[in-house]
Every structure is written in C-alpha cells, then in structure tokens.
Write a protein that holds these residues in place. Sequence first.
Motif, short mmCIF file in Angstrom:
data_model
loop_
_atom_site.label_atom_id
_atom_site.label_comp_id
_atom_site.label_asym_id
_atom_site.label_seq_id
_atom_site.Cartn_x
_atom_site.Cartn_y
_atom_site.Cartn_z
N ILE A 1 -11.35 42.34 48.94
CA ILE A 1 -12.40 41.97 47.99
C ILE A 1 -13.44 43.07 48.00
N SER A 2 -13.70 43.66 46.84
CA SER A 2 -14.66 44.77 46.76
C SER A 2 -16.06 44.29 47.11
N PRO A 3 -16.84 45.11 47.80
CA PRO A 3 -18.23 44.71 48.11
C PRO A 3 -19.20 44.98 46.97
N GLN A 4 -18.72 45.53 45.86
CA GLN A 4 -19.60 45.90 44.76
C GLN A 4 -19.39 45.01 43.54
N VAL A 5 -20.46 44.80 42.81
CA VAL A 5 -20.42 44.08 41.54
C VAL A 5 -20.60 45.10 40.43
N ARG A 6 -19.77 45.03 39.41
CA ARG A 6 -19.84 45.99 38.31
C ARG A 6 -19.53 45.31 36.99
N GLN A 7 -19.58 46.10 35.92
CA GLN A 7 -19.33 45.55 34.59
C GLN A 7 -17.82 45.38 34.36
N ARG A 8 -17.48 44.40 33.58
CA ARG A 8 -16.09 44.07 33.32
C ARG A 8 -15.40 45.19 32.54
N VAL B 1 -16.39 41.16 40.23
CA VAL B 1 -16.04 41.78 41.51
C VAL B 1 -14.53 42.02 41.51
N GLU B 2 -14.11 43.20 41.89
CA GLU B 2 -12.69 43.53 41.92
C GLU B 2 -12.03 42.92 43.15
N VAL B 3 -10.91 42.25 42.91
CA VAL B 3 -10.12 41.65 44.00
C VAL B 3 -8.73 42.28 43.95
N GLN B 4 -8.34 42.88 45.05
CA GLN B 4 -7.01 43.52 45.13
C GLN B 4 -5.99 42.51 45.64
N VAL B 5 -4.91 42.33 44.88
CA VAL B 5 -3.88 41.34 45.20
C VAL B 5 -2.57 42.07 45.48
N SER B 6 -2.01 41.88 46.66
CA SER B 6 -0.70 42.44 46.98
C SER B 6 0.38 41.46 46.55
N LEU B 7 1.36 41.95 45.83
CA LEU B 7 2.43 41.11 45.32
C LEU B 7 3.55 40.97 46.34
N ASP B 8 4.22 39.83 46.29
CA ASP B 8 5.42 39.66 47.10
C ASP B 8 6.46 40.68 46.68
N ARG B 9 7.42 40.97 47.58
CA ARG B 9 8.39 42.01 47.30
C ARG B 9 9.18 41.74 46.02
#
Length: 296
Positions: free
Chosen positions: A244-251, A267-275
């Motif tokens: 989860i990014s610690p920064q807030v930014r524009q969409r 807030v940008e959230v990085q999601v790792s996908l299943d294989r």
Amino acid sequence: MWIGAGTLSFLVIVGTVVYLQRPATVVAEAPQTDVPRPPEAVAALGRLRPLGEIRRLAAPVSGFGGTPRVSKLLVNEGDAITRGQVLAVFDSRPQIEADLSALDAQIRSVETEIPLLRRQVLRYSQAAKVGAASMVILEEKQNALTLSQRKRIELIAERRILEADLADSELKSPIDGTVLKLHARVGERPGADGVLEVGASQSMEALIEVYESDINRIAVDDPVTLVSENGGFEGSLTGRVERISPQVRQREVLSTNPTGDADARVVEVQVSLDRDSARRVETLAGLKVIARFKAP
C-alpha cells in the motif's frame, strides 16, 4: 343475622374495589439484539502491469536538437522481446552510413600518404646531412608528415562519433520482456513519450487506485478479486494485497462512466496475482480492471 349478612356484603364490595385499583403488573420486554452486518467490500479501479521495471525508450537527438523519424517499426504491442533485439530503425541511418563511407575513404587516403611522407622525410634528412638538400625543404616535408598524422587522428575520432550515431539509428531493447505500448508509428517523429515502452517481465500484477476514504479498510495480504471493466478477459482473477503506497495522489485510471470523479484523491495499492491468474493475462498489460477487496 341480617346485620351479619350486610356486613359480609360490604366487605366483598370493598375487596373488589381494592383489587381493581391495584397497579397492573408490567411485563418487561426482552431487549432486542442487533445482528452485526458484515462490512461491504471495497471496490476500486486499476490496471494490469508487468511485474518488474518498465522502460520508456526514446529516439536519439540529432545534431539540430530534434529527433529523427521512424522509418521501420519491427514490433507490435504485446510482442515478446529479447535484450539487444532491434525494435525500430530511424530515417537518419542512411545519411550516417553515407558519411561513414566518405570518412573511410579519407582515412584510407591519409593512411596511404603517411608512409610516402615518411620516406621523403628520411631521404631529405640524409641529403641535408651531406649538403645535398636544404634544411628548409626538410622542415617542409616534416611538417607535411605531422599534418597528415594529425589529420588521421582527427578522422578516426570523427569516425567514432559516427559509429555511435549509427548505433543510435537503431532502437534496441535493453532488457528481456514485452512491448507494452507504441507511442510512434512509421513516418512519425517521436515526442516526449518516446518511441515505445517495454516491460522487464511477462508476469503481471495489478495496480489499483483506492479512494483515500476507503484505504483504512484495506490491509496487506487481504484477498482481492479482479474483473475486466470492458470484457478484456472472462471470469475473474484472484490475488492478494502486496503493498500500500504511503502517498495520496490524483487519480489516473478513469472509469468509462462519464460521471466519474477525475479529480479524486487515491492511494495506489499493489496487488500480486496468483500464478494461474497472472498466466491468463500475461499479454494484457494496461488493461483496466475492477478490484474488490475482502477482509480475510
């Protein structure tokens, strides 16, 4: 006897009145217990991207400060590429090749002159020792040899510059990966976005933009389900919150809904996908998705 019966009737009437005036017993109702409702899942828009570095490849800058045009484009979006593979050719290449050929001719000419001048210097040097030639002529031959040697050095340095320009006239991939996006086509002069973008890995992840008002309901390792906003793939993908990014930014990722808030703070959230999910969408970099986050 009559008095006794009257007394009894009086007592019955009084007892009845007292009974009727007694406060009624209030039966307390059992308190109602509210059944807690499970929290609703957070939904947000995002896009797929390669799981690794992304590089934007630009065109070389010409001597006039501009960029050459694309004369050949050898790849398409989604193509797998290898390090060192030629991706595009610029229209400056033919002129550079012609300049190199002319320069090579000059170098060969100078390299032919230098041995001749050396022999002349040697001959006039021996003649000057016995008085058969003047020192002035010897110095002229020595100066001519020095100038030819200096010219050869300058021509070789100029050739190295042209060799670098020739290498830049072909756009080569610096990494193994996938072509993500083309910013220029054949005949076009690349702008600030460069020629194209390449991703370092063919495995995919999702970058989701969550409203700042919802980010406190999401945590690392929360399960995530993703679907395509526009039918880019069938069914759904699964994954987990990686970061989860610690920064807030524009969409940046805009919905197809015209009433969407383009100025929202996210807030940008990085999601790792299943294989299995990553394998299904390994060629769909940049595809918009809708993510639903669920508490574990």
